[in-house]
Design an enzyme around this catalytic site. Structure first.
Site, PDB file in Angstrom:
ATOM      1  N   LYS A   1       0.612  -1.209  -0.140  1.00 49.95           N
ATOM      2  CA  LYS A   1      -0.267   0.025   0.115  1.00 49.95           C
ATOM      3  C   LYS A   1       0.948   1.093  -0.078  1.00 49.95           C
ATOM      4  O   LYS A   1       1.999   1.276   0.637  1.00 49.95           O
ATOM      5  CB  LYS A   1      -0.924   0.154   1.318  1.00 49.95           C
TER       6      LYS A   1
ATOM      7  N   ARG B   1     -10.128 -11.665   1.582  1.00 50.89           N
ATOM      8  CA  ARG B   1     -10.864 -12.640   1.024  1.00 50.89           C
ATOM      9  C   ARG B   1     -10.143 -14.097   1.006  1.00 50.89           C
ATOM     10  O   ARG B   1     -10.997 -15.154   1.000  1.00 50.89           O
ATOM     11  CB  ARG B   1     -11.489 -12.184  -0.375  1.00 50.89           C
TER      12      ARG B   1
HETATM   13  N1  BES Z   1      -7.900  -3.907   4.354  1.00 46.75           N
HETATM   14  C1  BES Z   1      -8.298  -3.501   3.107  1.00 46.75           C
HETATM   15  C2  BES Z   1      -9.689  -2.654   2.666  1.00 46.75           C
HETATM   16  C3  BES Z   1      -9.746  -1.447   3.464  1.00 46.75           C
HETATM   17  C4  BES Z   1      -9.312  -0.271   2.707  1.00 46.75           C
HETATM   18  C5  BES Z   1     -10.230  -1.408   4.742  1.00 46.75           C
HETATM   19  C6  BES Z   1      -9.613   1.042   3.457  1.00 46.75           C
HETATM   20  C7  BES Z   1     -10.401  -0.058   5.350  1.00 46.75           C
HETATM   21  C8  BES Z   1     -10.156   1.208   4.706  1.00 46.75           C
HETATM   22  C9  BES Z   1      -8.211  -4.579   1.978  1.00 46.75           C
HETATM   23  O1  BES Z   1      -7.571  -5.569   2.427  1.00 46.75           O
HETATM   24  C10 BES Z   1      -7.757  -4.055   0.682  1.00 46.75           C
HETATM   25  O2  BES Z   1      -6.434  -3.680   0.650  1.00 46.75           O
HETATM   26  N2  BES Z   1      -8.617  -4.271  -0.469  1.00 46.75           N
HETATM   27  C11 BES Z   1      -8.271  -3.677  -1.636  1.00 46.75           C
HETATM   28  C12 BES Z   1      -8.918  -4.691  -2.706  1.00 46.75           C
HETATM   29  C13 BES Z   1      -8.301  -4.774  -4.045  1.00 46.75           C
HETATM   30  C14 BES Z   1      -6.836  -5.036  -3.980  1.00 46.75           C
HETATM   31  C15 BES Z   1      -9.046  -5.691  -4.862  1.00 46.75           C
HETATM   32  C16 BES Z   1      -8.833  -2.523  -1.710  1.00 46.75           C
HETATM   33  O3  BES Z   1      -9.934  -2.059  -1.371  1.00 46.75           O
HETATM   34  O4  BES Z   1      -8.225  -1.605  -2.619  1.00 46.75           O
HETATM   35 ZN    ZN Z   2      -5.499  -5.429   1.825  1.00 51.97          ZN
END
Ligand code: BES
Ligand code: ZN
Ligand code: ZN
Length: 491
Positions: free
Chosen positions: A264, A338
């Site tokens: 990230k 997931r």
């Molecule tokens: N933990 C994150 C989702 C999240 C983002 C929760 C902001 C709370 C605040 C999750 O694991 C994630 O990173 N999801 C990705 C999915 C994508 C890579 C398909 C996302 O939301 O960008």
């Molecule tokens: Zn994530």
């Protein structure tokens, strides 16, 4: 959190020093006027509230002096039409505002017992503050605080105990979520739930990394591989003899989500200690249901791992084998929730429960779609209507989103049964739901899938905007009360 003492007074008697008296302000046309109250309003009845700058807008507060060194806290109640859900938020807002008060006395207009209970519940929820990490400036202890509701509609002692147990469960969830990831990691989160379960009648079983491998949990292991602190699966089981139904809860428990090798950006990583909220919520909800002794069997599965970057991390394009035998190609290691939930949903399905509910901070896309307060609700069978009804009872916000079959092509893998993500795909929240749906097993009879609800709490788990209702800043503990209401609906 220690709980304040709860007290019901059928009738107002007198003002006492350093107590705060909460009364409503409603609109009379565009003029703010005092709402009817069970507390004596004569000392402030003649004031021109408009000229003083008092507002009737919901939750806006204003302090005025009351007799004997007490204070009034005026709180806006809008047009004056109230129900239990509005009262819970208004009393919560007043309670937050009075975080320094030793006695809170509520004189809001309540029509029945359930509205009186809602005032207590909001007041308790609004008292929550996370103070464990403050070296100096310790917060007011709740132990010496008294919350009184002046109401002719007296709740039963059992009803008050129920509210205390629920508020304590929400606070315990908030404590786990607000704690930083240097203290909350897979082993410590599992141990915290095990400790919390003592004396509740629920049993806890923990899978360590060896047992996870032996039992085929490739998703949880694959996500946890990059951390020196290995993953865990926790089962919290409450199985009363008189169970009318069996509910399975599955929670995402990523104690920190760096994104893994699909790392990230720095700003998006802040707050990723919250990524274990689903696991904390389902674990604590099961314990509250056990303490309440509800006639429902509950099995909560906490899927816990830390998603970090190292030489042992899962790589993009790696293939993981999930508990139910399906294989997943990891396109994006940041879509890790997931992967752990796939294992959790698979094992939860094996017992053929009547319904599966998963809770997860799954997608940033859910926040883009729904903002900061709504939880995304997806699912099939009785899952949607059951959760909508439970959320309405609890006064929590859910929004039903579709699971459009046409989007499934985005999760096609060239080499495995399914891919965990696709770069540039639309409908990120829905794709998360569609992926999870593949891991819901079949009902005991026939070919239908088990009833299922998926709650994407990425928008609602953490409040980083202004406080509202009973929610301060930080972890909200959202959906715990909805899960308890769901269990109560089987009585
Ligand atoms: N933990 C994150 C989702 C999240 C983002 C929760 C902001 C709370 C605040 C999750 O694991 C994630 O990173 N999801 C990705 C999915 C994508 C890579 C398909 C996302 O939301 O960008
Ligand atoms: Zn994530
Ligand atoms: Zn995550």
């Amino acid at each position: 959190m220690t709980t304040p003492k709860l007290n019901v007074l059928p009738k107002f008697t007198s003002f006492t020093k350093s107590s705060a008296y909460v009364v409503g302000v409603k609109a009379n046309g565009s003029t703010p006027v005092l709402a009817e109250s069970t507390i004596d309003l004569s000392p402030i009845q003649q004031l021109d509230l408009g000229a003083l700058g008092v507002k009737h807008s919901p939750e806006v507060t204003f302090r005025l002096p009351a007799p004997n060194g007490a204070i009034y806290l005026l709180v806006g109640i809008g047009d004056g039409t109230l129900d239990a859900n509005k009262l819970r938020e208004i009393s919560g807002a007043a309670s937050r505002e009075l975080s320094d008060a030793k006695e809170l006395v509520f004189g809001l207009p309540v029509k029945d017992k359930s509205e009186t209970e809602a005032v207590f519940e909001g007041a308790l929820l609004g008292r929550y503050q996370f103070g464990s990490y403050r070296g100096l400036n310790k917060l007011t202890e709740n132990a010496n605080v008294k919350i009184t509701v002046v109401s002719p509609h007296k709740p039963t002692p059992q009803a008050l105990t129920r509210i205390e147990l629920i508020a304590a469960g929400v606070a315990a969830t908030q404590d786990l979520v607000n704690a930083p990831a240097n203290d909350i990691f897979p082993q410590s989160l599992a141990a915290a739930i095990q400790k919390a379960a003592r004396g509740t009648g629920a049993t806890v079983e923990i899978w360590d990394e060896k047992r996870l491998a032996a039992d085929g949990f490739g998703g949880i292991l694959g996500v946890g591989k990059g951390s020196s602190r290995p993953p865990r699966l926790v089962r919290v089981e409450y199985k009363p003899k008189n169970a009318k139904a069996h509910l399975a809860f599955v929670g995402k428990g990523i104690t920190f989500d760096s994104g893994g090798l699909s790392i990230k950006p720095a700003a998006s990583m802040v707050g990723m200690k919250y990524d274990m909220t689903g696991a904390a919520t389902v674990g604590q909800a099961a314990l509250v249901i056990a303490r309440l002794g509800l006639p429902v069997r509950v099995t909560a599965w906490l899927c816990i791992a830390e998603n970090l970057v190292s030489g042992t991390s899962t790589r993009p394009s790696d293939v993981l084998k999930i508990r139910n035998g399906k294989t997943v190609e990891v396109i994006n290691t940041d879509a890790e929730g997931r992967l752990v939930l796939a294992d959790g949903l698979s094992i939860a399905s094996e017992a053929k429960p009547d319904m599966i509910v998963d809770v997860a901070t799954l997608t940033g896309a859910a926040s883009i779609a729904l903002g900061n307060r709504y939880t995304g609700l997806m699912g099939h069978g009785r899952g949607i209507e059951a959760l909508q009804a439970a959320a309405a009872t609890a006064g929590e916000l859910v929004w039903h989103m579709p699971l459009p079959a046409d989007l499934r092509v985005s999760l096609k893998s060239e080499i495995a049964d399914i891919a965990n993500a696709k770069f540039g795909a639309n409908g990120g929240m829905l794709l998360g739901g569609l992926f999870l749906q593949e891991f819901i097993g079949k009902k005991a009879k026939g070919d239908e899938q088990i009833d299922w609800a998926h709650l994407d709490i990425a928008p609602s788990a953490n409040n980083d905007l202004a406080p509202w209702g009973y929610n301060g800043k930080g972890a909200t503990g959202v959906m715990l009360r909805t899960l308890v209401a769901l269990a109560e609906s089987y009585r």
